[in-house]
Design a protein around this motif. Sequence first.
Motif, mmCIF file in Angstrom:
data_model
loop_
_atom_site.group_PDB
_atom_site.id
_atom_site.type_symbol
_atom_site.label_atom_id
_atom_site.label_comp_id
_atom_site.label_asym_id
_atom_site.label_seq_id
_atom_site.Cartn_x
_atom_site.Cartn_y
_atom_site.Cartn_z
ATOM 1 N N ASP A 132 0.824 -1.309 0.000
ATOM 2 C CA ASP A 132 -0.162 -0.034 -0.077
ATOM 3 C C ASP A 132 0.983 1.118 0.000
ATOM 4 O OD1 ASP A 132 -1.880 1.934 0.298
ATOM 5 O OD2 ASP A 132 -2.814 1.036 2.054
ATOM 6 N N PRO A 133 0.717 2.029 -1.108
ATOM 7 C CA PRO A 133 1.828 3.132 -1.310
ATOM 8 C C PRO A 133 1.413 4.268 0.026
ATOM 9 C CG PRO A 133 0.801 2.833 -3.232
ATOM 10 C CD PRO A 133 0.016 1.853 -2.374
ATOM 11 N N SER A 134 0.355 4.206 0.593
ATOM 12 C CA SER A 134 -0.048 5.368 1.565
ATOM 13 C C SER A 134 0.721 4.850 2.841
ATOM 14 C CB SER A 134 -1.302 5.346 1.843
ATOM 15 O OG SER A 134 -1.950 4.133 2.239
ATOM 16 N N LYS A 135 1.216 3.645 2.961
ATOM 17 C CA LYS A 135 2.009 3.399 4.372
ATOM 18 C C LYS A 135 3.453 3.259 4.300
ATOM 19 C CE LYS A 135 -1.850 0.255 5.781
ATOM 20 N NZ LYS A 135 -2.079 -1.158 6.143
ATOM 21 N N ARG A 136 3.940 3.878 2.998
ATOM 22 C CA ARG A 136 5.197 3.914 2.962
ATOM 23 C C ARG A 136 5.831 5.405 2.282
ATOM 24 N NH1 ARG A 136 6.003 1.907 -2.530
ATOM 25 N NH2 ARG A 136 4.211 0.351 -3.072
ATOM 26 N N GLU A 137 4.999 6.298 2.616
ATOM 27 C CA GLU A 137 5.380 7.550 2.199
ATOM 28 C C GLU A 137 6.120 8.463 2.926
ATOM 29 O OE1 GLU A 137 1.717 9.704 1.692
ATOM 30 O OE2 GLU A 137 1.070 8.518 -0.151
ATOM 31 N N LEU A 138 7.598 9.023 2.524
ATOM 32 C CA LEU A 138 8.342 9.683 3.530
ATOM 33 C C LEU A 138 8.473 10.918 2.792
ATOM 34 C CD1 LEU A 138 9.920 9.858 6.094
ATOM 35 C CD2 LEU A 138 11.717 8.728 4.739
ATOM 36 N N ILE A 139 8.374 11.813 3.467
ATOM 37 C CA ILE A 139 8.864 13.345 2.843
ATOM 38 C C ILE A 139 10.030 13.979 4.046
ATOM 39 C CG2 ILE A 139 8.446 15.603 1.925
ATOM 40 C CD1 ILE A 139 5.619 14.619 1.373
ATOM 41 N N GLU A 140 11.096 14.216 3.469
ATOM 42 C CA GLU A 140 12.128 14.755 4.403
ATOM 43 C C GLU A 140 12.473 16.230 4.406
ATOM 44 O OE1 GLU A 140 16.402 13.280 6.703
ATOM 45 O OE2 GLU A 140 15.710 12.400 4.876
ATOM 46 N N GLY A 141 12.451 17.029 5.380
ATOM 47 C CA GLY A 141 12.776 18.360 5.144
ATOM 48 C C GLY A 141 14.095 18.590 6.148
ATOM 49 N N GLU A 142 14.480 19.743 6.380
ATOM 50 C CA GLU A 142 15.732 20.006 7.116
ATOM 51 C C GLU A 142 15.646 19.769 8.520
ATOM 52 O OE1 GLU A 142 19.387 23.435 7.286
ATOM 53 O OE2 GLU A 142 17.189 24.096 7.208
ATOM 54 N N ASP A 143 14.427 20.028 9.061
ATOM 55 C CA ASP A 143 14.296 19.915 10.533
ATOM 56 C C ASP A 143 13.048 19.100 10.748
ATOM 57 O OD1 ASP A 143 16.378 20.785 11.973
ATOM 58 O OD2 ASP A 143 15.739 22.836 12.009
ATOM 59 N N HIS A 144 12.522 18.380 9.866
ATOM 60 C CA HIS A 144 11.197 17.768 10.161
ATOM 61 C C HIS A 144 11.326 16.264 9.005
ATOM 62 C CE1 HIS A 144 9.595 19.867 6.635
ATOM 63 N NE2 HIS A 144 8.854 18.879 6.512
ATOM 64 N N VAL A 145 10.243 15.452 9.451
ATOM 65 C CA VAL A 145 9.894 14.401 8.416
ATOM 66 C C VAL A 145 8.416 14.237 8.394
ATOM 67 C CG1 VAL A 145 11.989 13.155 8.405
ATOM 68 C CG2 VAL A 145 10.214 12.723 10.038
ATOM 69 N N GLU A 146 7.791 13.982 7.125
ATOM 70 C CA GLU A 146 6.378 13.742 7.091
ATOM 71 C C GLU A 146 6.272 12.262 6.727
ATOM 72 O OE1 GLU A 146 2.675 15.129 4.246
ATOM 73 O OE2 GLU A 146 4.319 16.526 4.875
ATOM 74 N N VAL A 147 5.617 11.607 7.664
ATOM 75 C CA VAL A 147 5.691 10.026 7.577
ATOM 76 C C VAL A 147 3.965 9.812 7.270
ATOM 77 C CG1 VAL A 147 5.751 7.866 8.320
ATOM 78 C CG2 VAL A 147 7.525 9.555 8.898
ATOM 79 N N ASN A 148 3.505 9.614 6.102
ATOM 80 C CA ASN A 148 2.339 9.103 5.600
ATOM 81 C C ASN A 148 1.558 10.110 5.991
ATOM 82 O OD1 ASN A 148 3.239 6.737 5.070
ATOM 83 N ND2 ASN A 148 2.873 5.772 6.869
ATOM 84 N N GLY A 149 1.788 11.474 5.793
ATOM 85 C CA GLY A 149 0.845 12.609 6.182
ATOM 86 C C GLY A 149 1.102 13.193 7.500
ATOM 87 N N ARG A 199 20.232 12.938 8.085
ATOM 88 C CA ARG A 199 19.194 12.399 7.331
ATOM 89 C C ARG A 199 18.876 11.313 7.761
ATOM 90 N NH1 ARG A 199 18.002 16.715 4.442
ATOM 91 N NH2 ARG A 199 17.176 15.329 2.828
ATOM 92 N N VAL A 200 17.574 10.840 7.794
ATOM 93 C CA VAL A 200 16.951 9.319 8.151
ATOM 94 C C VAL A 200 17.440 8.454 7.151
ATOM 95 C CG1 VAL A 200 15.086 10.597 9.270
ATOM 96 C CG2 VAL A 200 14.760 9.719 6.753
ATOM 97 N N ARG A 201 17.436 7.274 7.651
ATOM 98 C CA ARG A 201 17.322 6.034 7.044
ATOM 99 C C ARG A 201 16.587 5.781 5.779
ATOM 100 N NH1 ARG A 201 18.857 2.094 12.510
ATOM 101 N NH2 ARG A 201 17.198 3.782 13.302
ATOM 102 N N LYS A 202 17.244 5.436 4.480
ATOM 103 C CA LYS A 202 16.502 5.093 3.574
ATOM 104 C C LYS A 202 16.209 3.901 3.203
ATOM 105 C CE LYS A 202 16.339 9.552 2.391
ATOM 106 N NZ LYS A 202 17.168 10.076 3.728
ATOM 107 N N THR A 203 16.526 2.829 3.885
ATOM 108 C CA THR A 203 16.198 1.303 3.811
ATOM 109 C C THR A 203 15.514 0.946 5.013
ATOM 110 O OG1 THR A 203 18.399 0.418 4.199
ATOM 111 C CG2 THR A 203 17.897 1.413 2.055
ATOM 112 N N GLY A 204 14.611 0.050 4.944
ATOM 113 C CA GLY A 204 13.870 -0.593 6.179
ATOM 114 C C GLY A 204 12.869 0.012 6.462
ATOM 115 N N SER A 205 11.923 -0.518 7.428
ATOM 116 C CA SER A 205 10.798 -0.269 7.840
ATOM 117 C C SER A 205 11.083 0.567 9.255
ATOM 118 C CB SER A 205 9.749 -1.068 7.863
ATOM 119 O OG SER A 205 9.408 -1.492 6.486
ATOM 120 N N TYR A 206 10.347 1.708 9.744
ATOM 121 C CA TYR A 206 10.602 2.230 11.247
ATOM 122 C C TYR A 206 9.397 2.913 11.654
ATOM 123 C CZ TYR A 206 15.520 1.904 9.277
ATOM 124 O OH TYR A 206 16.755 1.571 8.749
ATOM 125 N N ILE A 207 9.475 2.965 12.945
ATOM 126 C CA ILE A 207 8.336 3.704 13.484
ATOM 127 C C ILE A 207 8.974 5.102 14.003
ATOM 128 C CG2 ILE A 207 7.169 3.996 15.735
ATOM 129 C CD1 ILE A 207 6.872 0.887 15.856
#
Length: 468
Positions: A132-149, A199-207
């Motif tokens: 499900d693409p909605s469960k693996r959405e990651l947008i990374e900013g300089e001082d934040h991340v957006e995970v599935n909205g 920068r956050v990790r780009k492989t693997g699943s995380y909470i």
Amino acid sequence: MEVLEGEEGEVPVKQVVVGICAMEKKSGSKPMKEILTRLEEFEFIRTVIFPEEVILKEPVDKWPLCDCLISFHSKGFPLEKAQAYTDLRKPYIINDLEKQYDLQDRRVVYSTLQREGIELPRFAILDRDSKDPSKRELIEGEDHVEVNGVIFNKPFVEKPVSAEDHNIYIYYPTSAGGGSQRLFRKIGSRSSVYSPESRVRKTGSYIYEDFMPTDGTDVKVYTVGPDYAHAEARKSPALDGKVERDSEGKEVRYPVILSNAEKLIARKVCLAFKQTVCGFDLLRANGKSYVCDVNGFSFVKNSSKYYDDCAKILGNMILRELAPTFHLPWAIPFQLDDPPFVPTTFGKMMELRCVVAVIRHGDRTPKQKMKMEVRHPKFFALFAKYDGYKDGHVKLKKPKQLQEVLDIARSLLGEIEQKRADPETEEKKGKLEQLKSVLEIYVSAKEEESNNKNEEIETDFTSSAPLT
């Protein structure tokens, strides 16, 4: 069940066999040995440790027989074989084996905690294995991340979904210098290191979850059944990564008293995961307590009191369940909290657990009372005037009433000065003068409506004998 042959003429002793099925590093650890030694003190319990070689290489039908099984997962442990053994032998289980699969996945752990209404840090799951693409959405900013909205501003925490992976990262904002603190299982005197990588990790699943601002400590809670919880605090590995150790090389722990709300959390965790012996981590922040990890079967490392309590609770729990089935002459203890006897060089002695004191300050005005016996008709007339004969006593508190008592005292003192008083009244001269002095002060204060509302005087007349 095992039957031990007694001496000739003695009735054979039946015993419940408690099996310990775990990796040798766990079953042979000091805490386990301490608890098993105490369990063996129960007359009707015998323990047997399953050899690691047997667990790993032998089929389950070759494993030792037992009536009660204490089994728990750790690295390399064949949990599915332990389940097959319980299906085959049907022993009484201390820690549910099926639920131990849940404990290996932080996603399931968090879902269970949410379902039980237990406070958690705000979190979102990035599942890169999901279709499900909605469960693996990651947008990374300089001082934040957006995970599935869901947006997480730094500092935030990044945890692998596998509970076996202890590589947890904390990311800092640029205003604090950026970079990340990388936590891992203790290696020597280190439990984390700082990295300039932001920068956050780009492989693997995380909470991903909010970083909780604690006072620099983590609270470790250890349950033994739903009604017992032992808690300790340790220096948080997120501080500087250096492990505090004592002179013996053990990590320094501090005793913690759990609040009623935290005790309820411990009960819920124990029951939700069906783990009688269970450890979990609490974060105290913003006036609340949050569960951030559930570890499953865990022992306190160095506490004789915990070892005593744990063995006593487990022993009573096992015998309460199995003694009726095996017809053992074991009586259920009226109270599980028996006097705390501890071994010393002089034998077993009672341990002082606490001292409770009720202390009151002594800054108070002592009561000022005056008593005198009167027989003069004027006092009895006053007694009758205010219906003293009805109840056998009368209280005079109003200024007018006290003035009447004062007038009688003055009148009798006048008779004494004029030599007209009877001998009994003359004997009371000192008391009458004292009564007159007190009443003059307080009657005056009453009439002037003194500001000290706590001061008052009352005269209590009691008839102790019938008048003639």
